[in-house]
Design an enzyme around this catalytic site. Sequence first.
Site, short mmCIF file in Angstrom:
data_model
loop_
_atom_site.label_atom_id
_atom_site.label_comp_id
_atom_site.label_asym_id
_atom_site.label_seq_id
_atom_site.Cartn_x
_atom_site.Cartn_y
_atom_site.Cartn_z
N SER A 1 0.84 -1.19 0.00
CA SER A 1 0.00 0.00 0.00
C SER A 1 0.88 1.25 0.00
CB SER A 1 -0.89 -0.01 1.26
OG SER A 1 -1.47 1.26 1.49
N TYR B 1 -3.26 -0.29 10.03
CA TYR B 1 -3.15 -0.66 8.62
C TYR B 1 -1.80 -0.23 8.05
CZ TYR B 1 -4.32 -0.85 3.63
OH TYR B 1 -4.33 -1.11 2.28
#
Length: 278
Positions: free
Chosen positions: A161, A174
């Site tokens: 990500s 996250y």
Amino acid sequence: MIPIHENLKDRVAVITGGSGVLCSEMARELARQGVKVAILNRNAEKGQGIVDSIREAGGTAIAVVADVLDRASLEQARAEIVEQFGRVDMLINGAGGNHPDAVTDPEVYDESGEGQSFFDLDESGFSNVFSTNFTGTFLATQVFGKELLKSEAPSILNLSSMSSYTPLTKVPAYSAAKASINNFTMWLAVHFAETGLRVNAIAPGFFLTTQNRNLLLDEAGNYTPRSNKIITATPMKRFGKPEELLGAMLFLVDESCSGFVTGTTIQVDGGFMAYSGV
């Protein structure tokens, strides 16, 4: 139309989180390339929906119920896949996501105490988000790794990500987990380099998905303030389309294109990581 990679025909791919917006697009493309695809999902109905669309297009796929945080369910899934397809040639670790328990409301600490602050984050929620994104990748790699080592051209593709490089505000669990994915990808690449198993990752930029739609679009379908920040920081001035990940995916799993590539994370981000903001 992306050219057909002939040497991928009849290989077997396992995709965790395979019913997600990005991974389902990968699954459909691999099937179009002649790959036999196993969709792993906690939700049988969602996984079967992707399988049905693949079969309708002439591809080969099965849906297998599994939880990436449950080793026993992964081992059962492996047995089912090997029974159906005979082997495993590639693993795409796509299971992940976020949860409100691990998200702050303000981007920066606000002494007024409005909304969920860092100090209000639930420990179990934080741990669950981290585990789903990182430990799930670790467990799936352990469970399917020995089957991969039997393949002539094994490959693992992890999903990273933008937040793995510079953590995004509001999503500390996250972000930490995705940073771990980059590091783990390199560790695995070195550990298995002499076996022929290549391990790489893709770091998608900002794509509209089911999970982030409420963050990026308001009820009328317009960009939220957070979306406007993202678009301002993305030189190409738009969100990515799921199909724009497919070229990088095929490059990394096809050893005729990337046989000497391992331990790398490819950014597919419209220039987001390259832009300093000035």
